[in-house]
Design an enzyme around this catalytic site. Sequence first.
Site, PDB file in Angstrom:
ATOM      1  N   CYS A 135      46.008  27.755 -22.003  1.00  0.00           N
ATOM      2  CA  CYS A 135      47.471  27.727 -21.964  1.00  0.00           C
ATOM      3  C   CYS A 135      48.090  28.743 -22.915  1.00  0.00           C
ATOM      4  O   CYS A 135      47.416  29.441 -23.657  1.00  0.00           O
ATOM      5  CB  CYS A 135      47.947  26.331 -22.332  1.00  0.00           C
ATOM      6  SG  CYS A 135      47.526  25.920 -24.033  1.00  0.00           S
ATOM      7  N   ALA A 195      47.197  28.481 -26.542  1.00  0.00           N
ATOM      8  CA  ALA A 195      45.861  29.034 -26.807  1.00  0.00           C
ATOM      9  C   ALA A 195      45.935  30.550 -26.966  1.00  0.00           C
ATOM     10  O   ALA A 195      45.227  31.136 -27.781  1.00  0.00           O
ATOM     11  CB  ALA A 195      44.896  28.657 -25.689  1.00  0.00           C
ATOM     12  N   ARG A 211      36.543  29.695 -32.339  1.00  0.00           N
ATOM     13  CA  ARG A 211      36.559  30.986 -31.653  1.00  0.00           C
ATOM     14  C   ARG A 211      35.693  32.054 -32.308  1.00  0.00           C
ATOM     15  O   ARG A 211      35.531  33.128 -31.780  1.00  0.00           O
ATOM     16  CB  ARG A 211      37.999  31.474 -31.500  1.00  0.00           C
ATOM     17  CG  ARG A 211      38.127  32.747 -30.693  1.00  0.00           C
ATOM     18  CD  ARG A 211      39.472  32.869 -30.058  1.00  0.00           C
ATOM     19  NE  ARG A 211      39.772  34.206 -29.614  1.00  0.00           N
ATOM     20  CZ  ARG A 211      40.434  35.103 -30.333  1.00  0.00           C
ATOM     21  NH1 ARG A 211      40.862  34.811 -31.541  1.00  0.00           N
ATOM     22  NH2 ARG A 211      40.676  36.296 -29.856  1.00  0.00           N
ATOM     23  N   HIS A 253      50.004  35.480 -25.555  1.00  0.00           N
ATOM     24  CA  HIS A 253      49.773  36.795 -26.171  1.00  0.00           C
ATOM     25  C   HIS A 253      51.115  37.505 -26.323  1.00  0.00           C
ATOM     26  O   HIS A 253      51.421  38.057 -27.371  1.00  0.00           O
ATOM     27  CB  HIS A 253      48.879  37.675 -25.287  1.00  0.00           C
ATOM     28  CG  HIS A 253      47.539  37.091 -24.969  1.00  0.00           C
ATOM     29  ND1 HIS A 253      46.894  37.345 -23.792  1.00  0.00           N
ATOM     30  CD2 HIS A 253      46.724  36.269 -25.677  1.00  0.00           C
ATOM     31  CE1 HIS A 253      45.731  36.704 -23.783  1.00  0.00           C
ATOM     32  NE2 HIS A 253      45.615  36.045 -24.906  1.00  0.00           N
TER      33      HIS A 253
HETATM   34  S1  SF4 Z   1      38.875  40.038 -25.411  1.00  0.00           S
HETATM   35 FE1  SF4 Z   1      41.046  39.611 -25.154  1.00  0.00          FE
HETATM   36  S2  SF4 Z   1      41.222  38.465 -23.331  1.00  0.00           S
HETATM   37 FE2  SF4 Z   1      39.106  38.400 -23.943  1.00  0.00          FE
HETATM   38  S3  SF4 Z   1      38.870  36.514 -25.056  1.00  0.00           S
HETATM   39 FE3  SF4 Z   1      39.323  38.143 -26.463  1.00  0.00          FE
HETATM   40  S4  SF4 Z   1      41.492  38.104 -26.696  1.00  0.00           S
HETATM   41 FE4  SF4 Z   1      41.005  36.963 -24.928  1.00  0.00          FE
END
Ligand code: SF4
Lengths: 536, 455
Positions: A51, A54, A85, A185
């Site tokens: 979403c 995120a 992450r 983003h």
């Molecule tokens: S490279 Fe860009 S689109 Fe891919 S996971 Fe990372 S931030 Fe997200």
Amino acid sequence: MREREELLDKYTAKVYKNRKQHITQLEFGAEPDTITANTRAIPGTMTARGCCYAGCKGVVVGPLKDVAVITHGPIGCAFYSWGTRRNKAKNDPESDNKNFVPYSLCTDMRPTDIVFGGEKKLEKAIEEVIDIFHPKCIMICSTCPIGLIGDDVQAVAKRTEAQYGIKTIGFSCEGYKGVSQSAGHHIANNGLMRYIIGTGDKKPVGKFTVNLLGEYNIGADGWEEERILKRCGIDVVSVFTGDGSYETLQNAHLADLNLVMCHRSINYVAEMMKTKYGMDWIKVNFIGVGATCKSLRMIGKYFDDPELIARIESVIAEETESIREDMENYKAKLKGKTAGIFVGGSRAHHYQLLLRDLGMETIMAGYEFAHRDDYEGSAIRPFIKSDADTKNIEEITVEPDPEKYRTRYPEEMLVSLQKDGVELDAYTGMIPDMIKGSMVVDDYNFLEVDQLGKIMKPDIIFSGIKDKYSTMKDGIGSRQLHSYDYSGPYSGFRGAVIFARDVAMSIYTPTWRLVKAPWKNTPLLTGTISGGEKHA
Amino acid sequence: MLDMTTKDIKERSGITINPCKTCEPVGAMFCALGVHKCMPHSHGSQGCSSYHRTVLTRHFKEPAIATSSSFTEGASVFGGRSNLNTAVKNIFDMYDPDIIAVHTTCLSETIGDDVGSYILDMEIPEGKYVIHASTPSYEGSHIQGFSNMMMGFINYLSKQTGTKTGITALFPGWVNPGDCRELKAIAKAMEVPVTMFPDFDNTMDSPMTGHFEYYGAGGTPIPEIGRLGDASSVIALGKFASGESFDLMQKKFHISGASLPMPVGIALTDRYIMALRKISKKEVPSGLEAERGRLVDLLMDATSYTYKKTVAIFGDPDIVYSLTSLCLEMGMIPRYVVTGTPKSEFETLTRELIDSYNLEETCEVKADTDLFWLHQKIKNDEVDLLLGSSYGKYIAKAEDIPFVRAGFPVLDRYGATIQSVCGYKGGVYLAEKIIDALLSRYDRDVADEDFECVL
Ligand code: SF4
Ligand code: SF4
């Protein structure tokens, strides 16, 4: 083409009509290959998408180590985006050794906050965060219920800044905004542009200075890139945003050039900085040996400095030599293998080049939340239709800054650089780098990844955790390209070898040989029947 | 590591730092994955379901499948009915489950979507089911969501015909597949036929065969949930995850039985076995008794290394309560016992348990708190061992404390979900881990001349 039809065949009429626009099998014929992207996911299909929150908190602003990012909402979102992450960050004195990356801050809203509004609790939370951590910058990220109950995080941010003199930014990145992480983003980019970039005045030292945009330092990728750039004599002013900081982002506009890694998540900043500060950007890719060399050479050409160019060449020569033997070894193992890549919005392109270094071909690729330009290149931009979901996301317009705007080169020079192969101020997209017959899938879902594994039969699928174990259970190798499964870096020269090792491991692990139990191929009863021949 | 965590503890009412709980919907999703051929469905925006699938997948190292209503701004304003209808149709078409278990999220709750009435109006294919539970994430925690979904299944599906099945309803609570297997094995040894609900055995740990199936062979079959109303008795394990369903069984179907803590360690496993014994009216088989004896033997043997060792235990209320019981049996001091789940009953029950051991040392028990608080406490008065989910690893590293992983989620290790912490066998598994962690630390720190091969 056959495979595409086979895949779409699974669908009923209504879903078919929608999904067929998001799935193409590349023909490279007279008509260009096109795709539909950045539209609503169909309910119930098990899309891989996340979403808006995120995209904003998880991807763009979360990695800023000296920022206290407060998730405003019930506890869930803050919990899931905590340490999941692999955006690495080191304590450093420049940001007062403040490192919020291993922390998760949340207003943990309760029923009364939902009923009577959560601004009071948010303000209390901010007061406590300031009291405990003394941050230089606070960001508030809203989750689903916030906008609906009428909490105004922007207003709270303004009040905080006025009262405490601490830079505070409110992001209205409620989960339902837009159609994927992509909206988040954009919202995050707007905030960084509006409130942070350009507010510092610390002139960078170094003859050639750059910002690394869209590099989140997953598995230490950014550090490998910085190592290489530094060897070449190029200094990194700020990174957006892996191991990045509020402190350094303020001075981003004082660097010479922007290098864009993940185009999808950060292109807005690159473009707005071009307009406002006159800074050029180059679409680079440090994933893959060939791609890294190409990117370094583009930077060399851009700065047009013989000494720099010579240094870049010698770094390339040394670095490629140092990994040559390893790469040849792995290539011998991996040559001819095929892959599928399903990731967010950039890596499905980037990794194709690294795989090609290893003699592997990508026969299917897809993005969770890319836009058409990520597939087809910047040239398609004017033809992208904007729908209601996109229009809901604020577009900010910037003007050239009267004091800080400066261009390095006149327009003609930029054109000639572009002609010379420098990917300036534009992105070519993923499709041109792929081969005929391969499948491109936008907003892929669980069923499609599963079916494509069966139809296209790749040796390995690179994807996220949600697809990893089903892929492996189907007998196909799998690596996570969001998180690298605890491994990395995969970027640059050294990363290429680590990646190659991991791919070879996934395909050749001896455990594959054990999947079938011996009794599955051996009949229980073996006997001799008349005639003397042995039968099963 | 966690360098900004201060020693000085200040009262907080606004900010939660490093949570020790998560939101209701993930519990509902998990519960639904313990039903055979069930697709959990998240009625909200797709980010929730993506996050929930991710954390479940990372814990179990298994594909946790679930779908979403994929709300956009429009649905958030006008309601999610049409999203839900579309979703249900597509799910049956694409993934062919026997049942869809819908749960809400903070979004659909805030806008007041009436999922129950949407389902009533819905076209559902013959022989298939759609059920729902309300799981507002701003209430309770994931444990409450689990409980709500269990009650959702019972309310929608369980019927009472009046003819008893002779089967005991066994609610395992929030456990791993390995626990499910062990709990069923004990019931079998006690000759009590059970319907375990939910049942994660063979759904969240399905074997590698080379062919992926969307639905594992395990999970409680729908007809068995349907017959729960005729169960002869009920054993509910884990007060916080299963307690409400126990009450529901009593209220709705007048079925009685026992509501017990998760059977971890000796005393709590004893209680489970006594409850089974009461139902079967059979003596405990010698094999099980020997297992018990072996665990007591182990704990006794290792006493020198566990006695008076201080431990901080954190996580979900049921497992934390039961781990506390095991630690007490090992002679340890549960210095801090913490959950993020906002249930004051946790404090009362755990206090009672600790008080029954008449310790001279003080122990702090706290519900509705976070790991930042726990860390601060440890900074002020350190402990010998930390016991809890993967998120404890930050504290363990910062303070250099031995750490044993247990509970949910364990994201950074493999194999735990196949094992059981329940039953005497589970006690052996946990005790071995705890003793190993304490002794490894001793060996690591000791001078060369004190380094020895015998105990
Ligand atoms: S490279 Fe860009 S689109 Fe891919 S996971 Fe990372 S931030 Fe997200
Ligand atoms: S939006 Fe609400 S339901 Fe969804 S993950 Fe966040 S807290 Fe949980």
